[in-house]
Design a protein around this motif. Structure first.
Motif, short mmCIF file in Angstrom:
data_model
loop_
_atom_site.label_atom_id
_atom_site.label_comp_id
_atom_site.label_asym_id
_atom_site.label_seq_id
_atom_site.Cartn_x
_atom_site.Cartn_y
_atom_site.Cartn_z
N ALA A 304 0.83 -1.21 0.00
CA ALA A 304 0.00 0.00 0.00
C ALA A 304 0.86 1.25 0.00
N TRP A 309 -1.43 3.99 -1.76
CA TRP A 309 -2.79 3.91 -1.24
C TRP A 309 -2.79 4.50 0.17
N LEU A 315 -6.42 -1.08 -0.59
CA LEU A 315 -5.72 -1.98 -1.50
C LEU A 315 -6.36 -3.36 -1.49
#
Length: 351
Positions: A304, A309, A315
């Motif tokens: 991530a 993210w 994710l």
């Protein structure tokens, strides 16, 4: 002195006193058209007379703000502007304070009866809420919050349309990517490799210029785009070699003016390679998430962070696609049972 229109630079201004209780005013009319300026002054005078007659019962500017006027206050992106042009004929004359969440939710079905609930959210609910909540910040009108469409509502609408929405995306893979790159031009192939191995979005990737490359340190600066901040992205050795041999085109590393110019050639490459069409976002960002977490077993927290993210949950919920059937779960239970049975047979009975 009565209200007087005068020019200052290329804009008209108004100054003077109204017939109401507003006192002396002097402000820009924000127009270079004298007729528009005159109309605005007439409206100022009308509202002043209304306040003089009604006093505290007179509607305020916030009370009278229409949705069409609120749209003018909002700095809409091109796509949102197009959506709002279809909305304005329906609610443009309504006062912002009179627009209720149910009306907004129902408007999607009226404007796009054959579309999915996600389309209603994206093209109707989201831009309307953005306009109204911006007006709340600018003028103090009431904000709005519209609840999401439920799974049951999405299913009901899918039955009406005869189509399933939110179809499962096929993520990119090394096998798919190699076949794609064999038929794509060098710029398209490099773009696909970059998105797959970094998780970059196509809109940001096409903005990369030669000045953004720092190949000696194996990294690329990803420019900011649509709310996504700019930042350095590490790249694999294969990507370094590809970029080192890729001549910039049209001032861009990957040679495309915008993400919209990518889709046509991308589809052509898929057809020539005789492979499944996987859209750029699914081949890149979804492929990155699945390759790292599912296929290679990378810690979701690390994946991530590398893929930018905001949390591992996003994710895992959206971008990491399972590629096994339920058989692997059944096999796990079978192995567990067999292990349990084996251990039971090894237990010695003590008399």
């Amino acid at each position: 002195m009565p209200l007087e229109i005068y020019s200052r630079g290329n804009r008209y201004w108004v100054r003077g006193r109204t017939d109401g209780l507003d006192g002396y005013i002097e402000r820009s009319l924000k127009t270079s058209d004298i007729q528009v300026a005159a109309a605005k002054v007439a409206e100022i005078e009308r509202k002043a007379r209304q306040r003089a007659i009604l006093g505290s019962d007179a509607p305020t500017e916030e009370d009278e703000l229409t949705f069409a006027a609120a749209v003018v206050l909002y700095d809409a992106k091109p796509a949102d502007a197009g959506y709002l042009l279809k909305v304005i004929p329906e609610i443009g004359k309504m006062r912002v304070k009179d627009i209720k969440p149910k009306l907004v939710r129902d408007l999607g079905k009226k404007l796009y009866p054959a579309a999915a609930c996600d389309t209603w959210r994206r093209q109707v609910v989201t831009p309307i809420c953005a306009v109204i909540n911006n007006a709340h910040q600018e003028k103090g009108t009431p904000p709005i919050r519209v609840k999401a469409y439920t799974p049951a509502e999405r299913q009901a609408q899918d039955e009406i349309r005869g189509k399933q929405s939110r179809k499962k995306k096929t993520p990119g893979s090394w096998d798919w990517l190699d076949k794609f790159r064999d038929e794509a031009n060098e710029y398209m192939g490099a773009l696909a490799l970059f998105m797959f191995t970094t998780g970059a979005r196509v809109g940001q990737s096409v903005l990369i210029e030669p000045k953004h490359l720092e190949l000696r340190n194996s990294r690329v600066w990803l420019p900011p785009s649509k709310g996504h901040p700019g930042q350095w992205v590490d790249i694999i050795p294969e990507m370094v070699a590809v970029l080192a041999n890729l001549k910039a085109r049209n001032g861009k590393v990957f040679g495309y003016a915008s993400r919209h110019s990518v889709y046509g050639p991308w589809q052509t490459a898929c057809k020539r390679a005789q492979i499944e069409y996987i859209a750029p976002h699914a081949a890149g960002r979804h492929g990155f998430g699945t390759e790292t977490v599912v296929r290679q077993g990378v810690n979701p927290v690390d994946a991530a962070k590398a893929g930018r993210w905001s949390s591992p949950r996003i994710l895992l919920d959206t971008y990491a696609h399972s590629e096994e059937s339920s058989a692997n779960v059944r096999d796990a239970f079978t192995r567990g049972r067999q292990s349990k049975s084996a251990k039971s047979r090894q237990v010695k009975i003590v008399k």
